[in-house]
Design a protein around this motif. Sequence first.
Motif: not given
Length: 436
Positions: A170-177, A382-389, A396-401
């Motif tokens: 969803x964040x990638x899609x938002x970036x694209x548009x 490391x190709x991308x920041x985890x916040x993009x996903x 999975x980790x139970x907290x905000x990135x």
Amino acid sequence: MSEPLHYRSTRSGQHAASIDQVIAAGLAPDGGLYVPEALPRLDAAAFDPRGSLADTATALLTPFFKGTALAAELPAICREALDFEVPLRPLAHHADGSVLELFHGPSAAFKDVGARFLAACFRRIRPADAPPVTILVATSGDTGAAVAAAFHRQPGVRVVILYPDGRVSPRQAHQLGCFGDNVQALRVAGSFDDCQRMVKSALGDAALQARRPLSSANSISLGRLLPQMSYYAHAALGWWRRHRTPLNFIVPTGNLGNALACVWVREMGLPVGDIRLACNANATLSDYFDGDPYTPRPAIPTLANAMDVGAPSNFERLRWTFPHDHELRLQLQASSVDDDTIRDTIVRHASEHGELFCPHTATAVHVLDTMGATGLPWAVVATAHPAKFDSVVEPLIGRRVEVPAALQAMLQRPANAEPLAAENDALKRWLLHPMA
């Protein structure tokens, strides 16, 4: 002016062109990918030991640009494009492991390096009175945002991004548009391979090109691939100076551009050791390197969506570099990592070591984990920041990135993307509509 290096197509060996022409065109007229007639050879001693990433890039790329209109501009281009850090830091869980963080640019992914370099070149090679050019980008998630950020509001350039609807985060899609102005996103009812096929078909259509000049900013563009070599050279040279041993790399890959950049740095004589490819469940490459015939196939969706590629374009360039299967298989190893393993890797490293990885980087971390202690230095890319996903990582980790500031600014803008059928003619019809 010294004799420039010429570039030819992977398919015919014809269509000799200068780097200026190659960057402007993107794809060779016969549908092949441009490659240099030969890779230059360089020595580690030729690089400034106190130099920045931009300084390393300038020294590395000078042979590719010599004798051309861009040669004198190369230092300025590198300074403009590579004005952020690509740190190599130790991994908490592995005595021989480091992580090369490539996600500190504007769009929080490694694609910023090539996209910003390409945009800086375009600003210099396009005459002020040239007709507008449309840059076509097929993206599996990260390329499109990097290209959009690099070319946003650049005069004389329109960017059209094709992405597989529902197959990016969803964040990638938002970036694209979220850019607007001279950037338009198209959500294609198909896979990344469909998007890539549509872009290649448009770029190879002479009649369409005559009516609507086109170029590319995918890794099929040599202007994107060449600067990606700079961070491998910079990391490997820094390691060499400190330890006098080559640095080995594990590269997450889908379309093979990032991995090929690493391979070419090694072929140019710089201190890069072994290279291992980390793939997701799209196993085209891992099957090939295990000995099967090279067999492109339809892409399947995975958590590491930016690598959802079943027919990697840069395999053509890899085969140009090593023409025989037995020779190529001696150069690289490849592993396929499924979604369950990606999830387990993200969870385990977050809980046990406090390390956060995006799904793509997690494929490479898993490969390192399975290798155990080798006594050799390995850098996970490391190709991308985890916040993009966040939709994958946070549950999975139970907290905000924590979200990087540049990414947060993009997410606060409104976003829009038009639907498009996964058909070559659908894109061509869309491109021939009057420009807004």
